[in-house]
Design an enzyme around this catalytic site. Structure first.
Site, PDB file in Angstrom:
ATOM      1  N   ARG A  15      17.751 -59.158 -22.856  1.00 27.16           N
ATOM      2  CA  ARG A  15      17.892 -58.787 -21.451  1.00 27.16           C
ATOM      3  C   ARG A  15      17.859 -57.264 -21.344  1.00 27.16           C
ATOM      4  O   ARG A  15      18.314 -56.550 -22.231  1.00 27.16           O
ATOM      5  CB  ARG A  15      19.214 -59.323 -20.913  1.00 27.16           C
ATOM      6  CG  ARG A  15      19.525 -58.863 -19.500  1.00 27.16           C
ATOM      7  CD  ARG A  15      20.848 -59.427 -19.014  1.00 27.16           C
ATOM      8  NE  ARG A  15      21.232 -58.845 -17.723  1.00 27.16           N
ATOM      9  CZ  ARG A  15      22.248 -59.282 -16.994  1.00 27.16           C
ATOM     10  NH1 ARG A  15      22.967 -60.294 -17.423  1.00 27.16           N
ATOM     11  NH2 ARG A  15      22.537 -58.710 -15.847  1.00 27.16           N
ATOM     12  N   LYS A  17      22.875 -60.133  -9.420  1.00 33.33           N
ATOM     13  CA  LYS A  17      22.504 -60.268  -8.012  1.00 33.33           C
ATOM     14  C   LYS A  17      23.737 -60.346  -7.123  1.00 33.33           C
ATOM     15  O   LYS A  17      23.737 -59.833  -6.005  1.00 33.33           O
ATOM     16  CB  LYS A  17      21.635 -61.510  -7.812  1.00 33.33           C
ATOM     17  CG  LYS A  17      20.154 -61.297  -8.087  1.00 33.33           C
ATOM     18  CD  LYS A  17      19.386 -62.517  -7.642  1.00 33.33           C
ATOM     19  CE  LYS A  17      17.901 -62.378  -7.951  1.00 33.33           C
ATOM     20  NZ  LYS A  17      17.155 -63.584  -7.552  1.00 33.33           N
ATOM     21  N   GLU A  45      14.474 -66.641  -8.561  1.00 36.28           N
ATOM     22  CA  GLU A  45      15.288 -67.338  -7.562  1.00 36.28           C
ATOM     23  C   GLU A  45      15.338 -66.479  -6.314  1.00 36.28           C
ATOM     24  O   GLU A  45      15.670 -65.291  -6.392  1.00 36.28           O
ATOM     25  CB  GLU A  45      16.706 -67.568  -8.085  1.00 36.28           C
ATOM     26  CG  GLU A  45      17.592 -68.295  -7.081  1.00 36.28           C
ATOM     27  CD  GLU A  45      19.041 -68.404  -7.531  1.00 36.28           C
ATOM     28  OE1 GLU A  45      19.816 -69.101  -6.850  1.00 36.28           O
ATOM     29  OE2 GLU A  45      19.395 -67.774  -8.547  1.00 36.28           O
TER      30      GLU A  45
END
Length: 726
Positions: free
Chosen positions: A448, A458, A223
């Site tokens: 993760r 983020k 993204e």
């Protein structure tokens, strides 16, 4: 020579059964080329492997057979010759080199050279498996001496690479096919590659559902709402690795469905980072490419009764989802919802109050299934489409559809999305009902990447940038790809670290020490050595018997690696020492001046504060450096010394493991950057940005700003952690 060719049309590979052609059989499978093979019972140790064609023609010798199979595989769409003509030529060269890997006096030396070559690489050509890797792996697999040589420290990188190659499906199958008695050895090699035996490559034997050689398609969908961080790097490299294992391909797609957070800057830097990581992809797509199709798809799903328009306020909707309360708008008719969807697309006052939701299951124990949002309005300028659209699909709606539309076979994502897996499959199933031909997509989740004293959100990283706690997204304190590389991490160290973890689902918090230790092993053999003296409190040592004017000599930049080059060493009767060394020496003590010889300290002068203000001594070049207690770095007192700013860093966060409910702003480390002035040897005036070096007795550094030619423009060096120094 397609895999579907009949056995009568296939060439037959014959060989001496004591020297099985592992590389040829593995390469044929990796290239999807049908190949019959059989041991020649009349063969001897002088018999070459031979590929016999139905026409009566033959290819004799493993190298030419491998080149033929690789060319044949290229026609079937494999990438075993690499992506460029130059890479293809390099592959051919390595195939020729592989033929030299036979038992003999030169075998161990050649393995050492191959290991050195792999010290900064994962593969022999480019960033993925090619025929070069298969050729060399096959020769080592067949050589009895390799089992002994691989234990040598000099072959460590080659052994690491060999374990990885042995774990690949095509190579493992070749061993099992050609040498069934070695099944236990192959299993042991796989265990080593999985980390059970101390190997450096984690297990990727995860059994991807319905995975077919040459047909696996993975995707990396960043993204564009920030720079890539090390967690994204893991995702990118794992997707690339699985594509390589199955001789498939990797797609890159920007998930740009939220114009509020997205910028051109982020897109440009993500592309830059992907190139740095060595991702192999042909084109980049954008979710926004498919906005028209998704609006059409939304209408189809409304008519099918799957979507409904809801104007419930966001906070109330969130509360209702939490408690499983159905929205009062859930019973809206398709006609009413379709009309409201038109209002949403127009951005009207009434339309802006609504979103579209899936009519799923508000009583589901998995809250991700409680009528998630499919479309929402946003009037913000989109970085790519401007103000063309007023309504945007959510990630939950867009991801399954675009994955299927682009032909993704396996969507790899972190286990934090595990509870959304059922949602993904349900949404894709509904989309397939109204959009015929959408293929199935398999999800595979992995853990993760988490690090101690580190945030990878983020939103939180953006906060550090916007509040000027750091100098930007590429600040060396940031866990971004650009930040850690600016700090001195090498891409191959990152790759090795990621692959060492395999595709594990176990969630852990990693220590940064491990990745920096890998990095040190890579840079230490190639780092030039330089000398620096701390400017604060530096001590002048006046030496009798030393040159009255500077004398120049040439010495190696790296005593164990002549290829690093040479540097100038200046000797003079006045030399600078660190204050810390001045505090250590004692009158009458013999010390060693590194790269020069011994000296005997005659006097030590100190000021009222206890600081050493001066030293005198006499050279004793006949002295034995093995008998001295102190080995001192020094610099001749000449005007050409290079002013330096040495910079070290601390963690941005003071808590080892940040929890979801922590107020992370209260955990911010107030002081994270430490600068000190120093003087460097004259050779350091030539340092360029990105150059790596080791300052003797001070550690590893990377040049961030080259010397500007004056005292007010020092060279700025960032310390590189070595995995040990805290």
């Amino acid at each position: 020579m397609a895999a579907a060719a009949s056995s009568q049309q296939q060439p037959v590979l014959t060989y001496w059964d004591r020297n099985p052609p592992f590389a040829a059989v593995a390469l044929a499978q990796a290239a999807n080329v049908a190949l019959q093979h059989a041991a020649d019972l009349k063969a001897t140790n002088k018999t070459n492997a031979t590929l016999k064609f139905p026409s009566g023609e033959e290819l004799v010798g493993v190298p030419i057979i491998l080149k033929f199979l690789t060319r044949l595989g290229a026609q079937e769409g494999s990438n075993l010759y690499g992506p460029t003509p130059l890479a293809a030529c390099q592959v051919d060269q390595w195939i020729e080199t592989s033929s030299q890997l036979v038992s003999g006096q030169q075998f161990e030396a050649l393995c050492g050279r191959l290991s050195d070559y792999l010290s900064l690489r994962s593969y022999f050509v480019g960033y993925g498996v090619t025929a070069a890797d298969v050729a060399i792996w096959g020769q080592l697999q067949a050589c009895p001496l390799w089992k002994k040589v691989r234990q040598s420290p000099a072959a460590a990188h080659l052994a690491r690479w060999f374990d990885h190659m042995s774990s690949l499906p095509a190579c493992a199958a070749a061993v099992e096919d050609l040498c069934p008695t070695k099944k236990r050895e192959a299993a042991a090699a796989a265990d080593t590659a999985a980390g059970k035996g101390g190997g450096d490559v984690g297990s990727f034997d995860v059994g991807l559902p319905d995975a077919q050689m040459g047909k696996v398609v993975t995707r990396f969908p960043p993204e564009p709402s920030g720079y890539l961080h090390i967690g994204h790097a893991k995702a990118a490299l794992l997707n690339q690795h699985f594509a390589n294992i199955y001789q498939g391909r990797l797609l890159v797609r920007f998930d740009d469905t939220n114009p509020t957070k997205e910028k051109d800057e982020y897109v440009e830097n993500i592309i830059k980072d992907m190139q740095t990581l060595g991702l192999q992809y042909k084109t980049i797509t954008y979710t926004s490419d498919y906005f028209p199709q998704m609006l059409d798809l939304g209408e189809r799903l409304i008519k099918a009764g799957v979507l409904y328009a809801d104007d419930t306020p966001v906070d109330q909707m969130r509360e209702e989802r939490m408690h499983g309360i159905e929205s009062k708008r859930r019973g809206r008719s398709p006609e009413e919802t379709l009309a409201m969807f038109k209002e949403m697309q127009a951005g009207s006052e009434e339309g802006l109050k609504n979103c579209l939701r899936f009519k799923l299951d508000m009583q589901a124990g998995n809250k991700a299934l409680r009528d998630p949002v499919a479309f929402r309005c946003n009037l913000t300028h989109h970085w790519r489409t401007g103000h063309t659209y007023k309504v945007y699909p959510t990630y939950d709606f867009a991801c399954p559809f675009v994955d299927a539309l682009e032909g993704v076979t396996h969507a790899l994502r972190t286990s934090e999305y595990k509870d959304r897996e059922a949602q993904y499959y349900w949404i894709l199933e509904q989309q397939q009902k109204v959009w015929p031909g959408l293929p199935k997509v398999h999800i595979w989740d992995y853990s993760r990447l988490n690090f101690v004293y580190t945030v990878l959100s983020k939103r939180k990283l953006t906060w550090f940038v916007q509040t000027n706690r750091v100098d930007g997204w590429d600040d060396p304190r940031m866990p971004t790809v650009q930040g850690i590389f600016r700090r001195g991490l090498q891409v191959e160290a990152l790759r090795e670290f990621i692959l060492s973890q395999g595709a594990s689902k176990n969630v852990t918090y990693q220590e940064w020490d491990k990745i920096w230790t890998i990095n040190k092993k890579l840079i230490d053999p190639v780092c030039p050595r330089h000398t620096a003296v701390a400017a604060a409190g530096k001590v002048l040592l006046t030496l009798e018997g030393a040159p009255a004017s500077p004398e120049s000599s040439t010495i190696a930049k790296h005593k164990k690696n002549a290829a690093v080059g040479s540097k100038t060493l200046l000797k003079l009767g006045r030399v600078w020492l660190d204050q810390a060394d001045g505090q250590e020496v004692q009158e009458g003590e013999e010390v060693t001046l590194m790269d020069w010889g011994n000296a005997i300290i005659k006097s030590v002068s100190k000021g009222p504060d206890g600081q050493v203000t001066g030293l005198t001594g006499v050279l004793n070049l006949a002295g034995d450096f093995k008998k001295t207690r102190l080995k001192l770095t020094w610099l001749a007192d000449v005007p050409e010394l290079v002013p330096l700013t040495l910079t070290d860093f601390d963690y941005l966060i003071t808590k080892k493991k940040v929890e979801e409910d922590d107020d992370f702003e209260q955990l911010v480390n107030p002081t994270t950057k430490f600068e000190s002035a120093a003087l460097g040897d004259v050779n350091m005036s030539a340092l360029k940005k990105g150059d790596l070096l080791q300052l003797e007795r001070k550690g590893y550094f990377i040049c961030d700003v080259p010397y500007g030619g004056s005292a007010d423009k020092p060279a700025v060096l960032f310390s590189i952690p070595d995995g040990r120094t805290k």
